[in-house]
Enzyme design. Sequence first.
Site, PDB file in Angstrom:
ATOM      1  N   CYS A 281       0.780  -1.182  -0.045  1.00 39.52           N
ATOM      2  CA  CYS A 281       0.120   0.222  -0.046  1.00 39.52           C
ATOM      3  C   CYS A 281       0.822   1.209   0.105  1.00 39.52           C
ATOM      4  CB  CYS A 281      -0.829  -0.138   1.205  1.00 39.52           C
ATOM      5  SG  CYS A 281      -1.864   1.324   1.317  1.00 39.52           S
TER       6      CYS A 281
ATOM      7  N   CYS B 283      -0.291   4.132   2.070  1.00 44.49           N
ATOM      8  CA  CYS B 283      -0.025   3.891   3.738  1.00 44.49           C
ATOM      9  C   CYS B 283       1.555   4.056   3.836  1.00 44.49           C
ATOM     10  CB  CYS B 283      -0.428   2.242   3.999  1.00 44.49           C
ATOM     11  SG  CYS B 283      -1.861   1.734   3.395  1.00 44.49           S
ATOM     12  N   ASP B 284       2.244   3.656   3.191  1.00 45.50           N
ATOM     13  CA  ASP B 284       3.986   3.366   3.552  1.00 45.50           C
ATOM     14  C   ASP B 284       4.696   4.406   2.558  1.00 45.50           C
ATOM     15  OD1 ASP B 284       2.961   1.534   5.464  1.00 45.50           O
ATOM     16  OD2 ASP B 284       3.162   0.094   4.161  1.00 45.50           O
TER      17      ASP B 284
END
Length: 323
Positions: free
Chosen positions: A144, A147-148
Amino acid sequence: MTSSPREVVIVGSGPAGLTAAIYCARANLEPLVFEGEPSSTGDQPGGQLMITTDVENYPGFPDGIMGPDLMAAFRAQAARFGAEFRTEKISRVDFSGQPLRLWVGDDDAPSALARTVIVSTGAQSLMLGLEAEERLIGRGLSTCATCDGFFFGGQEIAVVGGGDSAMEEALFLTKFATKVTVIHRRDQLRASKIMQDRAFASDRIEFLWNHAVTDILGDETLEGVRVRHTGTGDEHTLPLAGLFIAIGHRPNTDLFRGSLAMKPNGYLITEPDSTSTNVPGVFACGDVQDDVYRQAVTAAGSGCMAAIDAERWLEAQHDAGHR
Ligand code: NAP
């Protein structure tokens, strides 16, 4: 076997299912949550956040929180208001009439009867099937970018895949990384023309065509990958700070085939602006019905919607004299 139907049974215990459990419990619906059980195929109670380390985009946590800690807090909040949990996996359902019926294992008798069911079984990112994935997920290996990506400022990273997801992830990652290598197993992308054009136009994206990832390197954190040319078989090592796998997702809906309407890609169909499925009394929330946003916070939001939809459905049944 439960002899009288529960008001609400929730199947799945990620952000969607546990938010639904909190709302249903606080509405005195005494929800029963089948939270699943760990399996070798990657299932885990708590969902995808259980294999995520730092979560920095969930509102309310300015210093971030570890994925498993966030899910433990969700679960404790649901339990505090009386949600009941069973660490079991539903194996079969019969939604052909009321009460709705659900089974665990091979038992003849249903394990639970329910007036409403909230389906929140989530989705899984497809993985390459390499041993190192389990060790390094959340430690430089991610599925993701939203997200990261932030963790890779000023570093060199790679994305595996040649579809729209891979292009979208690669483009997003150019905001942070100095170089993003797209590793694709063929010499042509599957992605739409517009996404291809955007990726080709970026001076931070490079393509490594006709290569498959054969190993992911690093003990504690990811340090690189081994790649093999699909034609010649030649192998080499690519030093990297991060690797994003973007080869598709699979919703956990096998259980509902033949019972609930789904899109050709297997995601459950819900009515617009609602969590209602095609079966009265069955609601779906979270990634199992979302192939667009796939975020913990959107899953939690739709879990809240499902609880309210279920509560209103039960009230309407009551008002109509059906129970
Ligand atoms: P996808 O279209 O199925 O593409 C998956 C990619 O991963 C393909 O290039 C495939 O290679 C590769 N792949 C699959 N298994 C692999 C493996 N084991 N090892 C290495 N490579 C592997 O999946 P997606 O990109 O997630 O897209 C899914 C759907 O969502 C599509 O309809 C897409 O258009 C849509 N989507 C749209 C957008 C957008 O418009 N912004 C963004 C994301 C997704 P091959 O090409 O060789 O098969």
